[in-house]
Scaffold this motif. Structure first.
Motif, PDB file in Angstrom:
ATOM      1  N   TYR A  47      -1.636   1.502   3.090  1.00 57.48           N
ATOM      2  CA  TYR A  47      -0.270   1.233   2.636  1.00 57.48           C
ATOM      3  C   TYR A  47       0.310   0.060   3.421  1.00 57.48           C
ATOM      4  O   TYR A  47       0.052  -0.099   4.605  1.00 57.48           O
ATOM      5  CB  TYR A  47       0.610   2.475   2.839  1.00 57.48           C
ATOM      6  CG  TYR A  47       0.028   3.747   2.266  1.00 57.48           C
ATOM      7  CD1 TYR A  47      -0.129   3.923   0.902  1.00 57.48           C
ATOM      8  CD2 TYR A  47      -0.370   4.788   3.111  1.00 57.48           C
ATOM      9  CE1 TYR A  47      -0.670   5.084   0.377  1.00 57.48           C
ATOM     10  CE2 TYR A  47      -0.907   5.956   2.597  1.00 57.48           C
ATOM     11  CZ  TYR A  47      -1.057   6.098   1.232  1.00 57.48           C
ATOM     12  OH  TYR A  47      -1.584   7.256   0.722  1.00 57.48           O
ATOM     13  N   LYS A  48       1.161  -0.742   2.741  1.00 61.30           N
ATOM     14  CA  LYS A  48       1.773  -1.905   3.383  1.00 61.30           C
ATOM     15  C   LYS A  48       2.912  -1.497   4.309  1.00 61.30           C
ATOM     16  O   LYS A  48       3.067  -2.035   5.395  1.00 61.30           O
ATOM     17  CB  LYS A  48       2.294  -2.866   2.318  1.00 61.30           C
ATOM     18  CG  LYS A  48       1.203  -3.449   1.413  1.00 61.30           C
ATOM     19  CD  LYS A  48       1.827  -4.326   0.337  1.00 61.30           C
ATOM     20  CE  LYS A  48       0.758  -4.868  -0.610  1.00 61.30           C
ATOM     21  NZ  LYS A  48       1.381  -5.665  -1.711  1.00 61.30           N
ATOM     22  N   ASN A  49       3.724  -0.571   3.846  1.00 62.76           N
ATOM     23  CA  ASN A  49       4.891  -0.130   4.610  1.00 62.76           C
ATOM     24  C   ASN A  49       5.336   1.230   4.080  1.00 62.76           C
ATOM     25  O   ASN A  49       4.703   1.785   3.164  1.00 62.76           O
ATOM     26  CB  ASN A  49       6.028  -1.160   4.524  1.00 62.76           C
ATOM     27  CG  ASN A  49       6.293  -1.602   3.091  1.00 62.76           C
ATOM     28  OD1 ASN A  49       6.371  -0.772   2.179  1.00 62.76           O
ATOM     29  ND2 ASN A  49       6.436  -2.909   2.878  1.00 62.76           N
ATOM     30  N   THR A  50       6.416   1.750   4.631  1.00 62.71           N
ATOM     31  CA  THR A  50       6.868   3.093   4.252  1.00 62.71           C
ATOM     32  C   THR A  50       7.263   3.201   2.782  1.00 62.71           C
ATOM     33  O   THR A  50       6.816   4.131   2.089  1.00 62.71           O
ATOM     34  CB  THR A  50       8.034   3.538   5.161  1.00 62.71           C
ATOM     35  OG1 THR A  50       7.569   3.575   6.517  1.00 62.71           O
ATOM     36  CG2 THR A  50       8.540   4.917   4.765  1.00 62.71           C
ATOM     37  N   PRO A  51       8.098   2.290   2.225  1.00 62.31           N
ATOM     38  CA  PRO A  51       8.436   2.391   0.789  1.00 62.31           C
ATOM     39  C   PRO A  51       7.195   2.300  -0.096  1.00 62.31           C
ATOM     40  O   PRO A  51       7.083   3.033  -1.089  1.00 62.31           O
ATOM     41  CB  PRO A  51       9.374   1.193   0.566  1.00 62.31           C
ATOM     42  CG  PRO A  51       9.978   0.923   1.897  1.00 62.31           C
ATOM     43  CD  PRO A  51       8.881   1.219   2.882  1.00 62.31           C
ATOM     44  N   HIS A  52       6.253   1.397   0.256  1.00 57.35           N
ATOM     45  CA  HIS A  52       5.026   1.266  -0.532  1.00 57.35           C
ATOM     46  C   HIS A  52       4.204   2.550  -0.488  1.00 57.35           C
ATOM     47  O   HIS A  52       3.628   2.975  -1.499  1.00 57.35           O
ATOM     48  CB  HIS A  52       4.194   0.099   0.002  1.00 57.35           C
ATOM     49  CG  HIS A  52       2.896  -0.097  -0.724  1.00 57.35           C
ATOM     50  ND1 HIS A  52       1.669   0.093  -0.131  1.00 57.35           N
ATOM     51  CD2 HIS A  52       2.636  -0.430  -2.020  1.00 57.35           C
ATOM     52  CE1 HIS A  52       0.704  -0.129  -1.007  1.00 57.35           C
ATOM     53  NE2 HIS A  52       1.265  -0.457  -2.158  1.00 57.35           N
ATOM     54  N   ALA A  53       4.158   3.185   0.686  1.00 57.11           N
ATOM     55  CA  ALA A  53       3.419   4.443   0.821  1.00 57.11           C
ATOM     56  C   ALA A  53       4.046   5.539  -0.046  1.00 57.11           C
ATOM     57  O   ALA A  53       3.341   6.258  -0.765  1.00 57.11           O
ATOM     58  CB  ALA A  53       3.386   4.871   2.281  1.00 57.11           C
TER      59      ALA A  53
END
Length: 306
Positions: A47-53
């Protein structure tokens, strides 16, 4: 009949823990997946970051993925908070027998004692929660749920596997809780003293409201997170499910520390901290709002019974 005040603390703590987990569990799943992703071979997507995850898990795994390990999280958090507040209040009561007021050191000792006892009681539940959170639909032989995971772990790995991550877990419970509760108690005392000195009509019980509890809870939690987060990463990496041939990725806490420092540097020990802060800062606010208000309600009910 009057209710024993330590059990009031336990009831208030359990209610607070349940409210906290229900609100914040998807971020807990994201945090755990970031923590164990060491950049090498992994069954988990990147995952790239928390929102993307959050978006990726919701799209590919649905609500089941976002709430993986929810049952052990509820069980563990409810039991942990209940036991924590109970042991914490018992320790404070014991220290208060020989003095009028507790010092920061004794607040720290009370919180550390409570954290250690809770860790021994709940480590198996947290291990199962971590395993369930790391499951993806593509994983071979996935656990069907909490009880299946518990049975499978006992059958394939033995009872000792239930206590993987206990050492960093003990450090985490003792230091994190000690820092958080000491900061909370000291900040709470400062606010009460300031309010009562400004207005003598205020009693200590009336000088704080839910907004104050939220602010104090979030502030104390943030301090504890920044100082103790590496223990969470170490514990999560130890608690991963072994490969099909039974070989664990990491052997012990020192192995995790060496490998993480070697391949990822300092950043490796803080993977997933964004999701952790987003989860725990508001969660701590909710916890202490519920805890303080439930405790006040129980105290009022007890006074009526007298």
């Amino acid at each position: 009949m009057a209710v024993d005040w330590q059990w009031e603390n336990a009831a208030a703590g359990s209610a607070a823990g349940l409210a906290t987990v229900t609100f914040s569990h998807p971020l807990d799943v994201v945090r755990t997946r970031f923590q164990v992703n060491d950049g090498r071979l992994s069954n988990l997507p990147t995952y790239k970051n928390t929102p993307h995850a959050l978006f990726t898990i919701a799209r590919t795994e649905g609500l089941r993925g976002l709430y993986g390990g929810f049952y052990p999280a509820v069980l563990g958090s409810t039991v942990s908070w209940g036991l924590y507040f109970y042991f914490y209040s018992k320790a404070k009561q014991r220290y208060l027998r020989s003095r009028e007021e507790l010092s920061p050191v004794l607040h720290l000792a009370s919180a550390a004692e409570a954290g250690g006892l809770v860790c021994f009681c709940t480590n198996p539940v947290w291990l199962v929660k971590t395993r369930l959170q790391l499951q993806t639909p593509q994983q071979a032989r996935p656990y069907s749920g909490f009880h299946d995971a518990l049975r499978t772990i006992l059958k394939e790995e033995g009872w000792r596997a239930l206590y993987k991550g206990l050492v960093p877990g003990l450090f985490l419970q003792v230091t994190h809780g000690a820092i958080q509760f000491t900061a909370y108690e000291e900040l709470r005392k400062m606010v009460i003293n300031y309010r009562t000195s400004e207005n003598e009509e205020f009693s200590p019980e009336d000088s704080l409201d839910s907004f104050d509890y939220a602010t104090l809870g979030a502030s104390s939690k943030l301090a504890a997170i920044l100082l103790t987060y590496p223990f969470q990463v170490i514990r999560a990496r130890l608690q991963q499910r072994p490969s099909i041939d039974g070989t664990p990725r990491y052997m012990h806490s020192l192995h995790v520390m060496k490998e993480t420092a070697r391949f990822e540097g300092l950043r490796g020990f803080y993977k997933g901290i964004t999701a952790n802060v987003l989860k725990n800062a508001p969660a701590a606010s909710i916890t202490f709002i519920v805890y303080e208000n439930v405790l006040n309600m129980l105290k009022l009910a007890r006074k009526k019974d007298l």
